[in-house]
Design an enzyme around this catalytic site. Structure first.
Site, short mmCIF file in Angstrom:
data_model
loop_
_atom_site.label_atom_id
_atom_site.label_comp_id
_atom_site.label_asym_id
_atom_site.label_seq_id
_atom_site.Cartn_x
_atom_site.Cartn_y
_atom_site.Cartn_z
N HIS A 115 112.48 48.16 72.00
CA HIS A 115 112.90 47.21 70.96
C HIS A 115 113.46 45.97 71.63
CE1 HIS A 115 116.19 50.00 71.85
NE2 HIS A 115 117.01 48.99 71.67
N ASN A 121 116.82 45.94 76.61
CA ASN A 121 117.50 46.83 77.53
C ASN A 121 116.52 47.89 78.00
OD1 ASN A 121 120.01 45.53 77.18
ND2 ASN A 121 120.44 46.73 75.34
N ILE A 156 122.45 48.34 63.17
CA ILE A 156 123.50 49.04 62.42
C ILE A 156 124.89 48.63 62.92
CG2 ILE A 156 123.76 51.11 63.87
CD1 ILE A 156 123.56 52.75 61.25
N HIS A 194 116.22 42.92 70.96
CA HIS A 194 117.35 42.45 70.15
C HIS A 194 117.21 40.95 69.96
CE1 HIS A 194 120.12 46.02 70.79
NE2 HIS A 194 119.28 46.21 71.78
P1 DGP Z 1 119.86 49.63 72.81
O1 DGP Z 1 121.28 49.87 73.24
O2 DGP Z 1 119.22 48.42 73.45
O3 DGP Z 1 119.02 50.89 72.93
O4 DGP Z 1 119.96 49.29 71.25
C1 DGP Z 1 119.89 50.24 70.23
C2 DGP Z 1 120.45 49.62 69.00
O5 DGP Z 1 120.06 50.40 67.88
C3 DGP Z 1 121.98 49.56 68.96
O6 DGP Z 1 122.41 48.19 69.02
C4 DGP Z 1 122.36 50.19 67.63
C5 DGP Z 1 121.06 50.30 66.90
N1 DGP Z 1 120.95 51.47 66.06
C6 DGP Z 1 121.18 52.76 66.43
N2 DGP Z 1 120.95 53.59 65.41
C7 DGP Z 1 120.53 52.81 64.37
C8 DGP Z 1 120.13 53.10 63.04
O7 DGP Z 1 120.09 54.25 62.57
N3 DGP Z 1 119.79 52.04 62.25
C9 DGP Z 1 119.81 50.76 62.73
N4 DGP Z 1 119.47 49.79 61.87
N5 DGP Z 1 120.19 50.45 63.99
C10 DGP Z 1 120.53 51.47 64.79
#
Ligand code: DGP
Length: 114
Positions: free
Chosen positions: A100, A87, A31, A102
């Site tokens: 997850h 992470n 996002i 990236h």
């Molecule tokens: P981390 O910081 O490694 O936990 O990455 C979490 C990621 O998730 C961050 O880069 C933003 C993404 N993110 C958070 N909320 C949402 C969402 O509702 N939808 C999507 N597509 N991504 C999200």
């Protein structure tokens, strides 16, 4: 309903386009993209962090990596290269506590700080 954001996305209760999915893995755009290609590759199973993986779950990271490599090829970033990041925990920069990976590509990544 699960409190976990990514479990809700996986269940379809937070509409999100999947760029890839199979029996074990889904992938969708971050996002808040940090690169032209920024995809999150996520196991369907709720695993909080990579630290929860042990000898009985080694297949999870293999599946995430295989999916990320495939998405990288389909996104045309494989030739120039890309970065895969997991992470772990608060100091590791994890904000969503569902494992997850990236996939970042489409620009030159900075060297990691010492
Ligand atoms: P981390 O910081 O490694 O936990 O990455 C979490 C990621 O998730 C961050 O880069 C933003 C993404 N993110 C958070 N909320 C949402 C969402 O509702 N939808 C999507 N597509 N991504 C999200």
């Amino acid at each position: 309903m699960s409190e976990c954001l990514f479990c809700r996305i996986i269940a379809g209760s937070l509409p999100t386009e999947f760029v890839y999915e199979d029996e074990h893995v889904v992938a969708f755009r971050d996002i808040n993209p940090a690169a032209p290609v920024h995809i999150l590759v996520v196991p369907r199973a709720h695993i909080e962090t990579v630290a929860d993986l042990g000898g009985d779950s080694t297949g999870v990271m293999s599946r995430l990596t295989a999916a990320a490599n495939r998405i990288a090829r389909e996104s045309d970033v494989d030739a120039d290269g890309y970065r895969l990041i997991v992470n772990c925990g608060r100091d590791g920069g994890q904000t969503v506590f569902h494992l997850h990976m990236h996939l970042l590509g489409g620009r030159k990544m900075p060297e990691l700080a010492a």
